[in-house]
Motif scaffolding. Structure first.
Motif, mmCIF file in Angstrom:
data_model
loop_
_atom_site.group_PDB
_atom_site.id
_atom_site.type_symbol
_atom_site.label_atom_id
_atom_site.label_comp_id
_atom_site.label_asym_id
_atom_site.label_seq_id
_atom_site.Cartn_x
_atom_site.Cartn_y
_atom_site.Cartn_z
ATOM 1 N N UNK A 237 0.853 -1.190 0.000
ATOM 2 C CA UNK A 237 0.000 0.000 0.000
ATOM 3 C C UNK A 237 0.884 1.233 0.000
ATOM 4 N N UNK A 238 1.423 1.538 -1.182
ATOM 5 C CA UNK A 238 2.269 2.711 -1.367
ATOM 6 C C UNK A 238 1.741 3.483 -2.571
ATOM 7 N N UNK A 239 2.166 4.721 -2.699
ATOM 8 C CA UNK A 239 1.561 5.625 -3.687
ATOM 9 C C UNK A 239 1.644 5.105 -5.110
ATOM 10 N N UNK A 240 2.795 4.547 -5.505
ATOM 11 C CA UNK A 240 2.967 4.168 -6.908
ATOM 12 C C UNK A 240 2.055 3.023 -7.329
ATOM 13 N N UNK A 241 1.487 2.289 -6.375
ATOM 14 C CA UNK A 241 0.581 1.187 -6.725
ATOM 15 C C UNK A 241 -0.819 1.685 -7.088
ATOM 16 N N UNK A 242 -1.145 2.932 -6.745
ATOM 17 C CA UNK A 242 -2.404 3.530 -7.178
ATOM 18 C C UNK A 242 -3.653 2.955 -6.552
ATOM 19 N N UNK A 243 -3.566 2.523 -5.304
ATOM 20 C CA UNK A 243 -4.755 1.912 -4.695
ATOM 21 C C UNK A 243 -5.873 2.916 -4.434
ATOM 22 N N UNK A 244 -5.529 4.184 -4.242
ATOM 23 C CA UNK A 244 -6.588 5.182 -4.119
ATOM 24 C C UNK A 244 -7.368 5.294 -5.430
ATOM 25 N N UNK A 245 -6.667 5.210 -6.569
ATOM 26 C CA UNK A 245 -7.335 5.232 -7.872
ATOM 27 C C UNK A 245 -8.225 4.011 -8.052
ATOM 28 N N UNK A 267 2.176 -2.177 3.947
ATOM 29 C CA UNK A 267 2.403 -0.844 3.409
ATOM 30 C C UNK A 267 1.899 0.256 4.319
ATOM 31 N N UNK A 268 2.580 1.410 4.251
ATOM 32 C CA UNK A 268 2.283 2.492 5.183
ATOM 33 C C UNK A 268 0.964 3.199 4.922
ATOM 34 N N UNK A 269 0.351 2.980 3.761
ATOM 35 C CA UNK A 269 -0.900 3.670 3.442
ATOM 36 C C UNK A 269 -2.148 2.826 3.712
ATOM 37 N N UNK A 270 -1.988 1.688 4.349
ATOM 38 C CA UNK A 270 -3.138 0.812 4.559
ATOM 39 C C UNK A 270 -4.269 1.518 5.310
ATOM 40 N N UNK A 271 -3.964 2.158 6.413
ATOM 41 C CA UNK A 271 -5.011 2.815 7.203
ATOM 42 C C UNK A 271 -5.666 3.942 6.403
ATOM 43 N N UNK A 272 -4.874 4.667 5.667
ATOM 44 C CA UNK A 272 -5.403 5.745 4.836
ATOM 45 C C UNK A 272 -6.346 5.201 3.771
ATOM 46 N N UNK A 273 -5.983 4.068 3.187
ATOM 47 C CA UNK A 273 -6.829 3.457 2.158
ATOM 48 C C UNK A 273 -8.107 2.884 2.764
#
Length: 415
Positions: A237-245, A267-273
């Motif tokens: 869960x990092x920016x370049x993987x585009x999970x927010x998209x 990944x550091x963005x798991x909670x954010x996602x």
């Protein structure tokens, strides 16, 4: 037969769940008859290991991750390296690099190189770095200090987030460099001045671990709430993987479609996602599995209907090369949806063996998802075509033969 020298392999971290392609290559080189010694700049942080890690017999040597944490070890290395002529060859290169990159990270790499040179693995006669950024910096400096030739495998982030001046310096000093996508190859070949020592070598896949999936997937079309279509993604869960998209694209799907989304990876963005999924009103359709082993991920490939990965280029240039998970999913006949970034189009051709959409466009991604969800026959046809591509063109034995040839060409006795 060419005598094979012991290779000291410099890695950023080892073992790492997200770098199965590296572990696969290390095991392949061992099976090809090479003796390896692994040197890592970081200790492992993942709680799990892949089976392939347990099959690699090479010892692992960990350098100080931060110099201030092991000052006596660094001091001993400095004292041991100081009398070497190689140290005085490496020092000007380090000072020149430090002038352009005045960071603690630069000092750390030279310190790690001194420790590696002082604690040199017995019998090591060659250096090979995985990633052309920090591991290659350590390998370059250590090669100068110890008088050892070195080579490099460049991948994705390491190419695109490194300044050109640094890449040019490394390419000038390495005996050869391989990279895993045509876009990366063209970039490095340009920076090397067109010299023929940059090579394209796809990672490939160990197909013995990803045998054919002979069962038929059910022809689900998203029309029945009790049998939703499963969309899978595997990646950090990092920016370049585009999970927010990807989450936004899923939220745009028509309300009459029934689907579920499953994610595997840390990944550091798991909670954010997870918060974004709740904000978009789709959290009840999303499952977050966290980090999984390769065997567990294989079962998810086989139990899912669609694989999706919304690769992007970040503001600092970071991007994927050719994500190994796309190759893995394709090997199981699982139709893939991804973006036109880096090496993705070198595997997937839109409408022929998968879906390829423009990056940063959740609307286009959503349209592709809808088409794939509603049409199980199309999923089956594209997935079968992707599997054929992988099994004919992405067998990792090809890359191992390429690397073996490159190493042995360097080791041929002079005539």
């Amino acid at each position: 037969m060419t005598q094979r020298r012991k290779i000291v392999v410099v890695l950023k971290g080892y073992p790492r769940l997200s770098e199965t392609f590296i572990a696969q290559e290390l095991l392949g080189l061992e099976k090809a008859g090479f003796e390896l010694a692994l040197v890592a700049l970081r200790r492992p942080t993942d709680k799990k290991r892949h089976p392939v890690h347990d099959e690699i017999s090479a010892p692992v040597h960990y350098l100080p991750e931060y110099l201030h944490e092991e000052p006596l070890r660094v001091a001993r290395a400095f004292v041991k390296c100081l009398p070497k002529l190689g140290f005085w060859r490496a020092l000007p290169a380090f000072i020149s690099d430090l002038w352009r990159d005045q960071t603690r990270n630069r000092v750390r790499r030279f310190g790690q190189a001194m420790v590696l040179s002082a604690e040199w693995p017995d019998g090591g006669e060659w250096l090979h770095a995985h990633f052309i950024h920090t591991p290659a910096s350590v390998a370059r400096y250590a090669g100068m200090i110890s008088g050892t030739p070195w080579t490099c495998s460049a991948h994705a982030k390491d190419i695109w987030t490194s300044p050109d001046w640094e890449l040019q310096g490394k390419l000038a000093s390495t005996r050869w460099t391989v990279t895993c996508t045509h876009t990366g190859y063209e970039h490095l070949r340009h920076l090397s001045g067109g010299k023929p020592h940059v090579h394209l070598s796809y990672h490939g896949l160990d197909l013995s671990r990803f045998g054919k999936f002979d069962n038929e997937r059910p022809p689900l079309d998203g029309s029945q709430p009790e049998t939703p279509v499963t969309v899978l993604s595997v990646g950090r869960a990092v920016e370049k993987k585009g999970y927010d998209l990807l989450l936004r694209a899923l939220s745009l799907l028509p309300k009459d479609l029934h689907w579920r989304f499953e994610h595997a990876g840390g990944g550091e963005q798991l909670k954010k996602l997870q918060a974004l999924a709740a904000e978009l009103g789709i959290s009840d359709k999303v499952t977050w599995h966290g980090s999984l082993s390769q065997d567990e991920i294989l079962q998810h490939y086989r139990s899912s209907d669609i694989f999706a990965l919304a690769c992007r280029i970040t503001a600092d240039g970071d991007r994927d090369g050719l994500p190994n998970v796309l190759v893995e999913a394709s090997s199981q006949g699982l139709v893939c949806i991804s973006t036109d970034i880096s090496g993705v189009p070198e595997l997937l051709v839109d409408g022929e063996n998968g879906f390829v959409v423009p990056a940063e466009c959740p609307q286009a991604l959503s349209r592709a998802l809808e088409q794939a969800i509603r049409d199980p026959a199309l999923r089956q046809r594209l997935g079968a075509a992707a599997e054929k591509t992988v099994r004919s063109e992405f067998d990792y034995h090809v890359s191992i033969r390429q690397l073996t040839g490159l190493f042995e060409a360097e080791w041929q006795p002079a005539r």
